[in-house]
Write a protein that holds these residues in place. Structure first.
Motif, PDB file in Angstrom:
ATOM      1  N   THR A   2       0.847  -1.190   0.000  1.00  0.00           N
ATOM      2  CA  THR A   2       0.000   0.000   0.000  1.00  0.00           C
ATOM      3  C   THR A   2       0.885   1.243   0.000  1.00  0.00           C
ATOM      4  N   GLU A   3       0.570   2.196  -0.874  1.00  0.00           N
ATOM      5  CA  GLU A   3       1.269   3.483  -0.850  1.00  0.00           C
ATOM      6  C   GLU A   3       0.471   4.450   0.020  1.00  0.00           C
ATOM      7  N   ILE A   4       1.151   5.082   0.956  1.00  0.00           N
ATOM      8  CA  ILE A   4       0.488   5.993   1.890  1.00  0.00           C
ATOM      9  C   ILE A   4       1.158   7.360   1.836  1.00  0.00           C
ATOM     10  N   LEU A   5       0.369   8.370   1.516  1.00  0.00           N
ATOM     11  CA  LEU A   5       0.841   9.753   1.616  1.00  0.00           C
ATOM     12  C   LEU A   5       0.334  10.298   2.941  1.00  0.00           C
ATOM     13  N   LEU A   6       1.238  10.524   3.859  1.00  0.00           N
ATOM     14  CA  LEU A   6       0.872  11.112   5.145  1.00  0.00           C
ATOM     15  C   LEU A   6       1.110  12.611   5.064  1.00  0.00           C
ATOM     16  N   ILE A   7       0.076  13.372   5.343  1.00  0.00           N
ATOM     17  CA  ILE A   7       0.109  14.816   5.098  1.00  0.00           C
ATOM     18  C   ILE A   7      -0.294  15.555   6.369  1.00  0.00           C
ATOM     19  N   ARG A   8       0.511  16.553   6.723  1.00  0.00           N
ATOM     20  CA  ARG A   8       0.120  17.418   7.838  1.00  0.00           C
ATOM     21  C   ARG A   8      -0.777  18.534   7.299  1.00  0.00           C
ATOM     22  N   ILE A 183       4.171  16.669   2.103  1.00  0.00           N
ATOM     23  CA  ILE A 183       3.876  15.330   1.597  1.00  0.00           C
ATOM     24  C   ILE A 183       4.970  14.401   2.109  1.00  0.00           C
ATOM     25  N   ASN A 184       4.564  13.369   2.821  1.00  0.00           N
ATOM     26  CA  ASN A 184       5.500  12.401   3.400  1.00  0.00           C
ATOM     27  C   ASN A 184       5.064  11.018   2.941  1.00  0.00           C
ATOM     28  N   ASP A 200       8.291  16.803   1.759  1.00  0.00           N
ATOM     29  CA  ASP A 200       8.226  17.478   0.457  1.00  0.00           C
ATOM     30  C   ASP A 200       7.305  18.697   0.559  1.00  0.00           C
ATOM     31  N   ILE A 201       7.885  19.884   0.416  1.00  0.00           N
ATOM     32  CA  ILE A 201       7.093  21.126   0.406  1.00  0.00           C
ATOM     33  C   ILE A 201       7.433  21.969  -0.819  1.00  0.00           C
TER      34      ILE A 201
END
Length: 221
Positions: A2-8, A183-184, A200-201
Motif C-alpha cells: 500500500t502506498e500511503i501519503l501522510l500529510i500534515r 507530503i511524506n 516534500d514542500i
C-alpha cells in the motif's frame, strides 16, 4: 503493498504563534488555506483511491481540497486526531515551563509514560498516543492493500509513523522537521511501514504558488 501519503494539515493561526492545539479544533488561517490548495494541485495527477482525515477541522479543510480535485469524498476518523495534551492545550509553548514546570520537563525529556495536567480534554501519554495512531494507520494500510491513499492529519501523527518506520524508541528526540502541508511518503508491505520520502514542500515555494494561482485564476494572469 500500500502506498500511503501522510500529510500534515495547513497552517493555523495557532501554529503561527506557537500555541499548542492538540484536540482543540482550530481552523486553517489564510496561509493554511493557500497551502492546502497548493498541496491539492500538486497531487491532482496522482490517482488516490481514498482520502482519509482526522476529524479536526484543520485537517478536514486540508483533506477537502485534495479530495475535491481527486473527485472523491473525505473519510473522517477521530482516531487520527493529534495527541491530546490535557492542560497544555491552548497555551503558548513559551509559557509552558512557567505554568507547568514538572510536567513540561517530563514532556521535554520524552518520557513515554509522562502525563499531562488536567485540562478541557484528557491528555495522552506518548505510549498511548503512538498505539492509537499506529493501530489506525495499519488498519487503513491493510484495508487499501495494493492501492494509494492519502491520510491527512497532524504533526504528532506523522512523527509516530516516522518513528515506526525507522524503528526508533518512543523516548528518542525528534530528528526531523514536520512541515505544514508537507507530503511524506510511506509504503506498507508485509506488516511493515517503510519510509519512502519525507518533508516534500516544493509545492509551497513562490514559483509553485504562482503557477497554481495562474491555473486556478487564468483570467487574472
Amino acid at each position: 503493498m500500500t502506498e500511503i501519503l501522510l500529510i500534515r494539515h495547513g497552517e493555523t493561526a495557532w501554529n503561527a504563534v506557537k500555541r499548542l492545539q492538540g484536540h482543540l479544533d482550530i481552523p486553517l488561517n489564510a496561509e493554511g488555506t493557500r497551502q492546502a490548495k497548493a498541496l491539492a494541485y500538486a497531487l491532482q495527477n496522482e490517482k488516490l483511491d481514498a482520502v482519509i482525515s482526522s476529524d479536526l477541522q484543520r485537517a478536514v479543510q486540508t483533506a477537502g481540497e485534495i479530495a475535491r480535485l481527486q473527485g472523491v469524498s473525505t473519510r473522517l476518523d477521530a482516531g487520527l486526531r493529534e495527541r491530546c495534551f490535557g492542560g497544555f492545550e491552548g497555551q503558548l509553548y513559551s509559557d509552558l515551563p512557567h505554568l507547568f514546570p514538572l510536567e513540561h520537563a517530563a514532556w521535554r525529556a520524552h518520557d513515554p509514560d509522562a502525563e499531562f495536567p488536567p485540562g478541557e480534554n484528557q491528555g495522552e501519554t506518548i505510549r498511548q498516543f503512538h498505539r492509537r495512531i499506529m493501530t489506525h494507520i495499519t488498519y487503513y494500510a491493510k484495508q487499501f492493500e495494493g492501492k494509494k491513499i492519502a491520510i491527512v492529519a497532524h504533526g504528532g501523527v506523522l512523527e509516530c509513523a516516522y518513528r515506526a518506520a525507522k524503528d526508533l524508541p518512543l523516548d528518542a528526540p525528534r530528528e526531523v522537521t514536520i512541515y505544514n502541508a508537507s507530503i511524506n511518503r510511506f509504503s506498507y508491505d508485509q506488516d511493515r511501514l517503510l519510509l519512502v520520502s519525507w518533508g516534500d514542500i516544493a509545492h509551497l515555494d513562490a514559483d509553485a504558488v504562482d503557477e497554481i494561482n495562474a491555473a486556478i485564476n487564468p483570467q487574472k494572469h
